[in-house]
Motif scaffolding. Structure first.
Motif, PDB file in Angstrom:
ATOM      1  N   SER A  77       1.156  -1.469   0.331  1.00 28.70           N
ATOM      2  CA  SER A  77      -0.392  -0.028   0.222  1.00 28.70           C
ATOM      3  C   SER A  77       0.567   0.933  -0.027  1.00 28.70           C
ATOM      4  O   SER A  77       0.464   2.338  -0.285  1.00 28.70           O
ATOM      5  N   LEU A  78       2.016   1.159   0.245  1.00 31.08           N
ATOM      6  CA  LEU A  78       3.375   2.570   0.181  1.00 31.08           C
ATOM      7  C   LEU A  78       4.878   1.935  -0.183  1.00 31.08           C
ATOM      8  O   LEU A  78       5.235   1.523   0.583  1.00 31.08           O
ATOM      9  N   ARG A  88       7.385  12.270  -1.702  1.00 33.13           N
ATOM     10  CA  ARG A  88       6.275  12.314  -2.399  1.00 33.13           C
ATOM     11  C   ARG A  88       5.023  11.559  -2.449  1.00 33.13           C
ATOM     12  O   ARG A  88       3.768  11.873  -1.913  1.00 33.13           O
ATOM     13  N   GLU A  89       5.922  10.439  -2.396  1.00 33.04           N
ATOM     14  CA  GLU A  89       4.712   8.984  -2.262  1.00 33.04           C
ATOM     15  C   GLU A  89       3.803   9.777  -0.389  1.00 33.04           C
ATOM     16  O   GLU A  89       3.006   8.981  -1.099  1.00 33.04           O
ATOM     17  N   LEU A  90       4.494   9.338  -0.124  1.00 28.60           N
ATOM     18  CA  LEU A  90       4.293   9.661   1.192  1.00 28.60           C
ATOM     19  C   LEU A  90       2.967  10.792   1.594  1.00 28.60           C
ATOM     20  O   LEU A  90       1.958  10.378   2.256  1.00 28.60           O
ATOM     21  N   ALA A  91       3.354  12.092   1.359  1.00 26.96           N
ATOM     22  CA  ALA A  91       2.444  12.904   1.184  1.00 26.96           C
ATOM     23  C   ALA A  91       1.046  12.631   0.368  1.00 26.96           C
ATOM     24  O   ALA A  91       0.113  12.638   0.517  1.00 26.96           O
ATOM     25  N   GLN A  92       1.048  12.035  -0.918  1.00 28.56           N
ATOM     26  CA  GLN A  92      -0.039  10.938  -1.617  1.00 28.56           C
ATOM     27  C   GLN A  92      -0.663  10.066  -0.700  1.00 28.56           C
ATOM     28  O   GLN A  92      -1.726  10.051  -1.080  1.00 28.56           O
ATOM     29  N   PHE A  93       0.261   9.355   0.022  1.00 30.37           N
ATOM     30  CA  PHE A  93      -0.564   8.048   0.817  1.00 30.37           C
ATOM     31  C   PHE A  93      -1.428   8.730   2.118  1.00 30.37           C
ATOM     32  O   PHE A  93      -2.186   8.614   2.186  1.00 30.37           O
ATOM     33  N   ALA A 144      -4.710  10.469   0.438  1.00 32.13           N
ATOM     34  CA  ALA A 144      -5.416   9.467  -0.114  1.00 32.13           C
ATOM     35  C   ALA A 144      -5.863   8.706   1.494  1.00 32.13           C
ATOM     36  O   ALA A 144      -7.673   8.560   1.545  1.00 32.13           O
ATOM     37  N   GLN A 145      -5.747   8.480   2.766  1.00 33.36           N
ATOM     38  CA  GLN A 145      -6.184   8.305   4.327  1.00 33.36           C
ATOM     39  C   GLN A 145      -6.446   8.924   4.595  1.00 33.36           C
ATOM     40  O   GLN A 145      -7.374   8.237   5.468  1.00 33.36           O
ATOM     41  N   ALA A 146      -6.663  10.109   4.457  1.00 31.12           N
ATOM     42  CA  ALA A 146      -7.545  11.247   4.668  1.00 31.12           C
ATOM     43  C   ALA A 146      -8.895  10.993   4.627  1.00 31.12           C
ATOM     44  O   ALA A 146      -9.179  11.064   5.418  1.00 31.12           O
ATOM     45  N   GLY A 147      -8.322  10.884   3.559  1.00 27.14           N
ATOM     46  CA  GLY A 147     -10.434  11.049   2.805  1.00 27.14           C
ATOM     47  C   GLY A 147     -11.608  12.401   3.234  1.00 27.14           C
ATOM     48  O   GLY A 147     -10.309  13.569   3.540  1.00 27.14           O
TER      49      GLY A 147
END
Length: 133
Positions: free
Chosen positions: A28-29, A44-49, A52-55
């Motif tokens: 997933s990460l 950058r990947e962590l920021a996108q993740f 997405a998790q925040a919803g």
């Protein structure tokens, strides 16, 4: 882009190191290694993740233009006849709000109750932190 260590990623996401490792193991990460050979996540990947998790944290039936909502535990209420100071612990963050004593009574705010701090501000200061890579 900086590489974020697992422990820092966990802190930023408000979860345990083990949770981050499980997300990495599940695919997933995405992760890689930093210059020292430690497991790390591209910033950058962590920021996108994280995004997405925040919803959506809004309650069903509640519409608001405020995007900053922090659920927390009321830790202190200092009130006089007119005004009150309410402190919430929202994860690792302390949020303090000033409001009328009447509002505190109407909302039933007291230490131990759960509340949501909704923040709408046109003046937010962002500071850059150096992250070990």
């Amino acid at each position: 882009m900086p590489h974020i260590r697992i422990s820092d990623a966990a802190r930023f996401l408000g979860v345990s190191d083990d949770t981050v490792r499980r997300w990495v193991s599940a695919g997933s990460l995405p992760s890689g290694t930093d210059a020292a050979g430690r497991m790390a996540i591209d910033g950058r990947e962590l920021a996108q993740f994280a995004k997405a998790q925040a919803g959506s944290s809004g309650d069903a039936g509640t519409a608001s233009s405020a995007r900053n909502r922090f659920v927390g535990l009321v830790t202190a209420v200092k009130a006089d006849a007119v005004m009150a100071q309410v402190e919430l612990q929202c994860g690792p963050f302390r949020v303090v709000s000033l409001m009328s004593s009447e509002a505190v009574d109407e909302l039933g705010l007291e230490p131990g109750s759960v509340a949501v701090a909704v923040i709408k501000s046109t003046n937010v200061i962002i500071e850059s932190l150096e992250v070990a890579s």
